[in-house]
Motif scaffolding. Structure first.
Motif, PDB file in Angstrom:
ATOM      1  N   HIS A  42       0.849  -1.193   0.000  1.00 44.96           N
ATOM      2  CA  HIS A  42       0.000   0.000   0.000  1.00 44.96           C
ATOM      3  C   HIS A  42       0.882   1.238   0.000  1.00 44.96           C
ATOM      4  O   HIS A  42       1.736   1.433   0.856  1.00 44.96           O
ATOM      5  CB  HIS A  42      -0.902   0.008   1.224  1.00 44.96           C
ATOM      6  CG  HIS A  42      -1.818   1.207   1.277  1.00 44.96           C
ATOM      7  ND1 HIS A  42      -2.811   1.413   0.351  1.00 44.96           N
ATOM      8  CD2 HIS A  42      -1.871   2.247   2.135  1.00 44.96           C
ATOM      9  CE1 HIS A  42      -3.444   2.532   0.648  1.00 44.96           C
ATOM     10  NE2 HIS A  42      -2.896   3.066   1.718  1.00 44.96           N
ATOM     11  N   SER A  43       0.690   2.061  -0.967  1.00 44.53           N
ATOM     12  CA  SER A  43       1.540   3.240  -1.132  1.00 44.53           C
ATOM     13  C   SER A  43       1.193   4.327  -0.134  1.00 44.53           C
ATOM     14  O   SER A  43       0.039   4.694   0.019  1.00 44.53           O
ATOM     15  CB  SER A  43       1.376   3.776  -2.559  1.00 44.53           C
ATOM     16  OG  SER A  43       2.244   4.858  -2.768  1.00 44.53           O
ATOM     17  N   GLN A  44       2.199   4.859   0.541  1.00 46.55           N
ATOM     18  CA  GLN A  44       2.017   5.947   1.500  1.00 46.55           C
ATOM     19  C   GLN A  44       2.367   7.291   0.869  1.00 46.55           C
ATOM     20  O   GLN A  44       3.248   8.010   1.323  1.00 46.55           O
ATOM     21  CB  GLN A  44       2.905   5.700   2.743  1.00 46.55           C
ATOM     22  CG  GLN A  44       2.628   4.395   3.458  1.00 46.55           C
ATOM     23  CD  GLN A  44       1.225   4.332   4.017  1.00 46.55           C
ATOM     24  OE1 GLN A  44       0.700   5.336   4.489  1.00 46.55           O
ATOM     25  NE2 GLN A  44       0.606   3.171   3.966  1.00 46.55           N
ATOM     26  N   VAL A  45       1.673   7.602  -0.221  1.00 47.13           N
ATOM     27  CA  VAL A  45       1.951   8.859  -0.920  1.00 47.13           C
ATOM     28  C   VAL A  45       1.247   9.995  -0.206  1.00 47.13           C
ATOM     29  O   VAL A  45       0.082   9.885   0.144  1.00 47.13           O
ATOM     30  CB  VAL A  45       1.459   8.778  -2.382  1.00 47.13           C
ATOM     31  CG1 VAL A  45       1.695  10.096  -3.093  1.00 47.13           C
ATOM     32  CG2 VAL A  45       2.170   7.641  -3.109  1.00 47.13           C
ATOM     33  N   ARG A  62       6.591  15.974 -10.870  1.00 48.60           N
ATOM     34  CA  ARG A  62       7.899  15.312 -10.707  1.00 48.60           C
ATOM     35  C   ARG A  62       7.996  14.681  -9.321  1.00 48.60           C
ATOM     36  O   ARG A  62       8.515  13.575  -9.170  1.00 48.60           O
ATOM     37  CB  ARG A  62       9.028  16.331 -10.916  1.00 48.60           C
ATOM     38  CG  ARG A  62       9.246  16.719 -12.378  1.00 48.60           C
ATOM     39  CD  ARG A  62      10.597  17.399 -12.560  1.00 48.60           C
ATOM     40  NE  ARG A  62      10.709  18.612 -11.748  1.00 48.60           N
ATOM     41  CZ  ARG A  62      10.273  19.801 -12.135  1.00 48.60           C
ATOM     42  NH1 ARG A  62       9.675  19.948 -13.315  1.00 48.60           N
ATOM     43  NH2 ARG A  62      10.431  20.853 -11.368  1.00 48.60           N
ATOM     44  N   LEU A  63       7.529  15.416  -8.293  1.00 47.41           N
ATOM     45  CA  LEU A  63       7.602  14.893  -6.940  1.00 47.41           C
ATOM     46  C   LEU A  63       6.760  13.618  -6.791  1.00 47.41           C
ATOM     47  O   LEU A  63       7.207  12.633  -6.189  1.00 47.41           O
ATOM     48  CB  LEU A  63       7.126  15.940  -5.933  1.00 47.41           C
ATOM     49  CG  LEU A  63       7.106  15.493  -4.456  1.00 47.41           C
ATOM     50  CD1 LEU A  63       8.494  15.040  -4.014  1.00 47.41           C
ATOM     51  CD2 LEU A  63       6.606  16.630  -3.570  1.00 47.41           C
ATOM     52  N   MET A  64       5.561  13.627  -7.349  1.00 52.59           N
ATOM     53  CA  MET A  64       4.711  12.452  -7.256  1.00 52.59           C
ATOM     54  C   MET A  64       5.355  11.258  -7.968  1.00 52.59           C
ATOM     55  O   MET A  64       5.276  10.119  -7.502  1.00 52.59           O
ATOM     56  CB  MET A  64       3.328  12.748  -7.848  1.00 52.59           C
ATOM     57  CG  MET A  64       2.544  13.823  -7.102  1.00 52.59           C
ATOM     58  SD  MET A  64       2.261  13.429  -5.364  1.00 52.59           S
ATOM     59  CE  MET A  64       1.093  12.079  -5.520  1.00 52.59           C
ATOM     60  N   LYS A  65       6.026  11.510  -9.095  1.00 55.89           N
ATOM     61  CA  LYS A  65       6.703  10.437  -9.805  1.00 55.89           C
ATOM     62  C   LYS A  65       7.851   9.877  -8.966  1.00 55.89           C
ATOM     63  O   LYS A  65       8.039   8.658  -8.871  1.00 55.89           O
ATOM     64  CB  LYS A  65       7.235  10.954 -11.146  1.00 55.89           C
ATOM     65  CG  LYS A  65       7.942   9.882 -11.968  1.00 55.89           C
ATOM     66  CD  LYS A  65       8.441  10.447 -13.289  1.00 55.89           C
ATOM     67  CE  LYS A  65       9.181   9.364 -14.070  1.00 55.89           C
ATOM     68  NZ  LYS A  65       9.705   9.882 -15.367  1.00 55.89           N
ATOM     69  N   SER A  68       6.531   7.790  -6.192  1.00 52.15           N
ATOM     70  CA  SER A  68       6.097   6.492  -6.701  1.00 52.15           C
ATOM     71  C   SER A  68       7.289   5.563  -6.897  1.00 52.15           C
ATOM     72  O   SER A  68       7.239   4.374  -6.561  1.00 52.15           O
ATOM     73  CB  SER A  68       5.348   6.675  -8.021  1.00 52.15           C
ATOM     74  OG  SER A  68       4.966   5.432  -8.560  1.00 52.15           O
ATOM     75  N   GLU A  69       8.382   6.119  -7.449  1.00 46.01           N
ATOM     76  CA  GLU A  69       9.591   5.305  -7.643  1.00 46.01           C
ATOM     77  C   GLU A  69      10.173   4.867  -6.310  1.00 46.01           C
ATOM     78  O   GLU A  69      10.647   3.736  -6.161  1.00 46.01           O
ATOM     79  CB  GLU A  69      10.616   6.104  -8.444  1.00 46.01           C
ATOM     80  CG  GLU A  69      10.195   6.338  -9.890  1.00 46.01           C
ATOM     81  CD  GLU A  69      11.131   7.279 -10.625  1.00 46.01           C
ATOM     82  OE1 GLU A  69      12.016   7.881  -9.959  1.00 46.01           O
ATOM     83  OE2 GLU A  69      10.981   7.421 -11.859  1.00 46.01           O
ATOM     84  N   LEU A  70      10.132   5.770  -5.315  1.00 45.91           N
ATOM     85  CA  LEU A  70      10.615   5.404  -3.981  1.00 45.91           C
ATOM     86  C   LEU A  70       9.777   4.280  -3.379  1.00 45.91           C
ATOM     87  O   LEU A  70      10.304   3.375  -2.721  1.00 45.91           O
ATOM     88  CB  LEU A  70      10.597   6.629  -3.057  1.00 45.91           C
ATOM     89  CG  LEU A  70      11.712   7.649  -3.269  1.00 45.91           C
ATOM     90  CD1 LEU A  70      11.446   8.896  -2.416  1.00 45.91           C
ATOM     91  CD2 LEU A  70      13.067   7.042  -2.898  1.00 45.91           C
ATOM     92  N   ASP A  71       8.473   4.340  -3.598  1.00 47.93           N
ATOM     93  CA  ASP A  71       7.597   3.287  -3.095  1.00 47.93           C
ATOM     94  C   ASP A  71       7.937   1.948  -3.726  1.00 47.93           C
ATOM     95  O   ASP A  71       7.950   0.909  -3.058  1.00 47.93           O
ATOM     96  CB  ASP A  71       6.126   3.626  -3.375  1.00 47.93           C
ATOM     97  CG  ASP A  71       5.582   4.684  -2.422  1.00 47.93           C
ATOM     98  OD1 ASP A  71       6.095   4.748  -1.282  1.00 47.93           O
ATOM     99  OD2 ASP A  71       4.668   5.425  -2.812  1.00 47.93           O
ATOM    100  N   LYS A  76      10.521  -3.328  -3.045  1.00 49.29           N
ATOM    101  CA  LYS A  76      11.540  -4.311  -3.423  1.00 49.29           C
ATOM    102  C   LYS A  76      12.431  -4.658  -2.237  1.00 49.29           C
ATOM    103  O   LYS A  76      12.732  -5.836  -1.989  1.00 49.29           O
ATOM    104  CB  LYS A  76      12.394  -3.756  -4.574  1.00 49.29           C
ATOM    105  CG  LYS A  76      13.442  -4.726  -5.065  1.00 49.29           C
ATOM    106  CD  LYS A  76      14.227  -4.150  -6.238  1.00 49.29           C
ATOM    107  CE  LYS A  76      15.288  -5.145  -6.711  1.00 49.29           C
ATOM    108  NZ  LYS A  76      16.056  -4.603  -7.863  1.00 49.29           N
ATOM    109  N   VAL A  77      12.830  -3.628  -1.474  1.00 50.37           N
ATOM    110  CA  VAL A  77      13.653  -3.866  -0.288  1.00 50.37           C
ATOM    111  C   VAL A  77      12.892  -4.714   0.733  1.00 50.37           C
ATOM    112  O   VAL A  77      13.440  -5.649   1.331  1.00 50.37           O
ATOM    113  CB  VAL A  77      14.094  -2.531   0.350  1.00 50.37           C
ATOM    114  CG1 VAL A  77      14.727  -2.757   1.716  1.00 50.37           C
ATOM    115  CG2 VAL A  77      15.074  -1.810  -0.562  1.00 50.37           C
TER     116      VAL A  77
END
Length: 285
Positions: A42-45, A62-65, A68-71, A76-77
């Motif tokens: 579940h993404s914590q955006v 850009r920040l939202m992108k 999303s990449e950080l999520d 993966k981690v």
């Protein structure tokens, strides 16, 4: 599929206890052992409303992108860490004598995943708190509370360190569920050779004495050394006092009943009792 002992593994300090109690239960019950790690993607955006007033449209996009990449990276981690935890749990169980435990990593939320799996569960083993819970000793994981309410299989809540249960206490109120609990305790290989105690919290009158007599007779007939008592006062205080007096290693409780013990697992007292317990608690349905 054969019903199995399922141990929910995460990165909390309780995972070693979960592993060791699950291995003990698997061996005692002659049931297969499975470890599961649930990855919640579940993404914590952050709420867009918090960004729109401070950033130009392009900057916000850009920040939202990037978020999303950080999520994706975080997920993966989490998956990789989970795989390592499962491998370590399996190795620990094998070292403890369990033959070929199974490991599974699933996506979703923990409680919903456990509910989906419960038809194949004989016993669910969980820690008192999860890895994302506040680490204060008085905190009880919300996942545990939800699992108690939503699942219909026995749940064993365990502390950080394993101790072979030799003295078992059942909180008894004479209800149908509590009577089933006594009968389960009497015949279960999980408690073979254990000294069994029965505690009724309430007035010392004829009916509770008859109920206590039935419970002790059932345990004696199954070959257990058994003793019990009727105590007045607050339920959780009475249980904790009795545990301390008799060196109890494990507490057995029914999730539903018709006396004050009922409120332990259907109201706010649930949290108080499970929070304060320093020994494993087996919750029956």
């Amino acid at each position: 599929m054969t019903e199995h002992v399922l141990a929910a593994i995460d990165g909390s300090r309780f995972s070693e206890g979960v592993c060791d109690y699950a291995a003990w239960a698997s061996l005692a019950l002659s049931a297969p052992l499975s470890f599961v790690h649930v990855v919640d993607n579940h993404s914590q955006v952050p709420d867009e409303h918090n960004l729109s007033g401070n950033l130009r449209f392009g900057a916000r996009e850009r920040l939202m992108k990037e978020l999303s990449e950080l999520d994706e990276q975080r997920a993966k981690v989490n998956r990789e860490q989970g795989k390592l935890m499962l491998e370590a749990a399996k190795a620990r169980a094998v070292e403890g004598g369990v033959n070929d435990p199974v490991t599974r990593q699933l996506n979703g939320t923990l409680v919903e995943t456990l509910v989906e799996l419960e038809k194949d569960i004989r016993l669910l083993v969980v820690g008192k708190r999860g890895e994302t819970a506040h680490q204060a000793s008085g905190h009880l994981g919300s996942n545990l509370e939800r699992a108690v309410r939503e699942m219909h299989r026995p749940i064993l809540m365990v502390p950080k360190t394993f101790k072979q249960p030799e003295k078992v206490l059942i909180a008894f109120d004479g209800s149908k569920t509590a009577r089933k609990g006594v009968e389960m305790l009497a015949r279960s290989p999980l408690f073979a050779g254990a000294e069994c105690h029965v505690l009724i919290v309430g007035a010392d009158t004829v009916e509770p004495r008859l109920q206590l007599g039935w419970a002790l007779s059932t345990l004696h007939d199954a070959g257990h050394k058994a003793e019990g008592a009727i105590r007045a006062g607050d339920v959780d205080d009475a249980l904790q006092t009795y545990e301390g007096e008799h060196g109890i290693d494990l507490l057995v409780m029914g999730a539903y009943g018709h006396s004050r013990i009922r409120h332990l697992l259907v109201g706010s007292t649930t949290t108080a009792m499970l929070r304060s317990s320093r020994i494993p608690v087996l919750i029956l349905r």
